[in-house]
Design a protein around this motif. Structure first.
Motif, PDB file in Angstrom:
ATOM      1  N   PHE A  84      29.922  44.374  30.924  1.00  0.00           N
ATOM      2  CA  PHE A  84      30.993  45.345  30.539  1.00  0.00           C
ATOM      3  C   PHE A  84      31.588  46.102  31.404  1.00  0.00           C
ATOM      4  O   PHE A  84      32.564  46.613  31.234  1.00  0.00           O
ATOM      5  N   TYR A  85      30.892  46.167  32.578  1.00  0.00           N
ATOM      6  CA  TYR A  85      31.835  46.688  33.681  1.00  0.00           C
ATOM      7  C   TYR A  85      32.947  45.953  34.136  1.00  0.00           C
ATOM      8  O   TYR A  85      34.110  46.594  34.180  1.00  0.00           O
ATOM      9  N   ILE A  86      32.808  44.799  34.214  1.00  0.00           N
ATOM     10  CA  ILE A  86      33.891  43.746  34.733  1.00  0.00           C
ATOM     11  C   ILE A  86      34.747  43.971  33.580  1.00  0.00           C
ATOM     12  O   ILE A  86      36.089  44.076  34.168  1.00  0.00           O
ATOM     13  N   PHE A  87      34.519  43.500  32.376  1.00  0.00           N
ATOM     14  CA  PHE A  87      35.574  43.494  31.330  1.00  0.00           C
ATOM     15  C   PHE A  87      36.171  44.939  31.117  1.00  0.00           C
ATOM     16  O   PHE A  87      37.579  44.993  31.124  1.00  0.00           O
ATOM     17  N   LEU A 124      41.885  37.944  38.672  1.00  0.00           N
ATOM     18  CA  LEU A 124      41.329  39.384  38.988  1.00  0.00           C
ATOM     19  C   LEU A 124      39.502  38.801  39.013  1.00  0.00           C
ATOM     20  O   LEU A 124      38.958  39.307  40.003  1.00  0.00           O
ATOM     21  N   THR A 125      39.405  38.349  38.126  1.00  0.00           N
ATOM     22  CA  THR A 125      37.812  37.863  38.060  1.00  0.00           C
ATOM     23  C   THR A 125      37.312  36.782  39.355  1.00  0.00           C
ATOM     24  O   THR A 125      36.336  37.329  39.594  1.00  0.00           O
ATOM     25  N   THR A 126      38.184  36.092  39.557  1.00  0.00           N
ATOM     26  CA  THR A 126      37.917  35.460  40.788  1.00  0.00           C
ATOM     27  C   THR A 126      37.589  36.272  41.985  1.00  0.00           C
ATOM     28  O   THR A 126      36.799  36.185  42.588  1.00  0.00           O
ATOM     29  N   LEU A 127      38.621  37.253  42.086  1.00  0.00           N
ATOM     30  CA  LEU A 127      38.473  37.947  43.258  1.00  0.00           C
ATOM     31  C   LEU A 127      37.272  39.010  43.302  1.00  0.00           C
ATOM     32  O   LEU A 127      36.360  39.160  44.146  1.00  0.00           O
ATOM     33  N   ILE A 128      36.693  39.350  42.011  1.00  0.00           N
ATOM     34  CA  ILE A 128      35.566  40.162  41.750  1.00  0.00           C
ATOM     35  C   ILE A 128      34.425  39.340  42.186  1.00  0.00           C
ATOM     36  O   ILE A 128      33.379  39.756  42.845  1.00  0.00           O
ATOM     37  N   LEU A 129      34.288  38.192  41.565  1.00  0.00           N
ATOM     38  CA  LEU A 129      33.342  37.065  41.641  1.00  0.00           C
ATOM     39  C   LEU A 129      32.789  36.712  43.122  1.00  0.00           C
ATOM     40  O   LEU A 129      31.702  36.803  43.592  1.00  0.00           O
TER      41      LEU A 129
END
Ligand SMILES: Nc1ncnc2c1ncn2[C@@H]1O[C@H](COP(=O)(O)OP(=O)(O)OP(=O)(O)O)[C@@H](O)[C@H]1O
Ligand SMILES: [Mg+2]
Lengths: 305, 226
Positions: free
Chosen positions: A277-280, A38-43
């Protein structure tokens, strides 16, 4: 009464977590992987956006005047361009500063330095750079400037919309995004199944307690609560563990990450710190949502009074 | 106190566990339910505590029609009916005290109340000395007394015992029955399911005999007749 029940539910959930510690660890691990994708996708989304913005920022129209162009003439043209609609800024670089700039950027190049000394006079003319409010307005502005018929005093009117680069960035990022999306979906499905299995196992391990709870009149939520809390616990732990690992890794890689993005003036670490905090929060809510669904499926009719 | 009105229970596809069962238990009564294996005694208890729903008929407990009781009210009903089984159903990793307290905890009772009630009910069943033991450190009769203490923890008006002495020898059986008598004398209505002829005959209380899902006898000061 509510707080009391809640702490009891919390305690039961915690006991359940510890009682199947290995299963719990596997569950957390798979959630870490889900958060990773998920993080990869967001970044990737963020980096692409930054890269495209950086390239778009570089787009401008440059008017290179002949070496002997008179300052009044250039100012006159500058004033006229400034009056055009959609123009936000016109920057004037005098012939002297253009030379300074040129010397600076080629300070390491002996040959160029030598050649400049040889010529003695300034071979460069003044430069005007024009910024528009939007990428799509450059062609109109360019057309108007060309209508001035100033070919005689300009060496070159330079306009490059970097369309090719932007398209390249976007197509590469679209491919990575696709892979990221598929990965995220696959991991989400796997973690759905793993959480479902873990909760079912928990229900099986606690079947005696559950049947006694029902018998002595425990409320429905007291029976279900611990499993719901447990699944939220997995989500929280998974997200925390991932981000701790992520920041540890980033600490080691920071220099290379920094130089990698230097080109587009993007500071990944700063970005993460500002938006953490938004991503988390987004990831945590997404995983909690996923886990609650699998827990509700796992409980099914087992835990009805 | 308990009213069964023409209750029929059919387990799918077509096991008639109860057929047109109709009886009434007054507050403070001690009723034994006897009958051969598979005649529907446990089913009668299950419909009483809403573990199963009757196929036909109505069941009223303390003026409350529980025939189609919604799930969210089931816990309230179960706190008014204490239940004891042949196999005690104690949690092996909890002490005597904790087993009893558990029933109060999961009902959301406050700590002070739990600390007050647990010793009280352990005293009633005569286990106040052994409150820190684990179930496997107790005799069968003592384990059953713990489960009775737990059933009493919500101060139920009704205590239901499904073959509570099925796993016990004569002496322990005697003790458990004496305990049930004592609890009955304290005002609790008791429903005792039993296979034990001597126990039922010695009680000299009302006996309801079930055969093949039907009530075939209902006698004051009855005897085990099958
Ligand atoms: N969940 C169930 N599904 C289908 N049939 C059932 C179910 N529970 C019980 N039965 C059937 O219903 C009938 C009555 O069962 P029940 O358990 O009430 O008998 P019982 O009188 O308690 O017997 P025992 O003295 O052996 O405990 C039996 O024929 C049994 O096989
Ligand atoms: Mg039975």
């Amino acid at each position: 009464m509510f707080i009391l029940s809640f702490t009891r539910i919390l305690r039961f959930a915690f006991q359940s977590f510890l009682r199947n510690i290995w299963l719990s660890l596997v569950t957390v691990t798979i959630i870490v992987l889900t958060v990773f994708s998920l993080t990869t996708l967001i970044l990737i989304n963020v980096v692409t956006e930054q890269a495209v913005t950086a390239v778009k920022d570089r787009v401008d129209i440059s008017l290179y005047f002949e070496a002997g162009a008179k300052e009044e003439q250039v100012t006159l043209i500058r004033n006229q361009i400034e009056k055009m609609s959609h123009v936000v800024a016109v920057n004037y670089v005098s012939a002297d500063s253009a030379l300074e700039l040129f010397k600076q950027t080629h300070s390491g190049d002996e040959l160029i330095q030598e050649a400049l000394k040889e010529i003695e006079t300034n071979p460069l003319g003044p430069v005007l750079t024009v910024k528009a409010d939007d990428l799509k307005n450059y062609p109109i502005i360019l057309k108007s400037i060309q209508d001035f018929k100033i070919d005689e005093i300009t060496k070159e009117i330079d306009y490059d919309d970097h369309q090719l680069i932007i398209e390249r960035i976007e197509s590469v990022s679209a491919k990575i995004k696709q892979i990221g999306l598929i990965l995220s979906i696959v991991f989400a499905l796997i973690s759905l199944l793993v959480v479902l299995n873990t909760i079912r196992m928990g229900i099986y391990v606690h079947r005696d307690e559950i049947s006694i709870m029902k018998l002595v009149g425990a409320s429905n939520w007291f029976i279900r609560g611990p499993f719901l809390v447990e699944s939220v616990m997995y989500a929280l732990l998974g997200c925390l563990v991932f981000w701790i690992l992520f920041f540890i890794g980033l600490n080691f890689l920071a220099p290379s990450v920094h130089s990698f993005f230097a080109d587009i003036k993007f500071n990944l670490v700063d970005y993460l710190l500002h938006n953490f905090f938004y991503i988390f929060g987004f990831e945590l809510l997404a995983i909690i949502f996923l886990n609650l669904i699998s827990t509700l499926i796992a409980m099914g009719k087992h835990l009805r009074v | 106190m308990i009213h069964f009105k023409n209750v029929t229970k059919v387990y799918p596809p077509n096991t008639h566990a109860l057929r047109d069962v109709d009886f009434h238990v007054a507050p403070g009564e001690f009723v034994s339910i006897v009958g051969q294996s598979g005649t529907g005694k446990t089913t009668l208890i299950k419909v009483l505590i809403a573990e199963e729903r009757p196929t036909k008929g109505r069941i009223i407990v303390g003026g409350w029609d529980i025939t189609n009781i919604p799930a969210r009210h089931v816990p309230i009903l179960r706190r008014q009916i204490g239940v004891v089984f042949q196999d005690y159903k104690l949690l092996p990793r909890k002490t005597v005290e904790e087993n009893v307290a558990f029933a109060l905890q999961v009902a959301g009772e406050p700590m002070e109340k739990i600390n007050k009630i647990v010793p009280q009910v352990l005293k009633i069943v005569g286990l106040e000395e052994k409150h820190e033991r684990f179930p496997d450190q107790l005799s069968g009769g003592e384990q059953q007394r713990v489960s009775i203490a737990r059933a009493l923890s919500h101060r139920p008006k009704i205590l239901v015992a499904d073959e509570p002495t099925g796993n016990l020898d004569a002496i322990n059986t005697r003790e458990i029955i004496d305990l049930l008598m004592k609890i009955n004398e304290l005002g609790t209505t008791i429903l005792l399911v039993s296979h034990n002829r001597e126990v039922v005959n010695a009680l000299k209380k009302r006996v309801v005999t079930i055969d093949n899902g039907q009530i075939v006898a209902d006698q004051e000061r009855g005897k085990y007749i099958l």
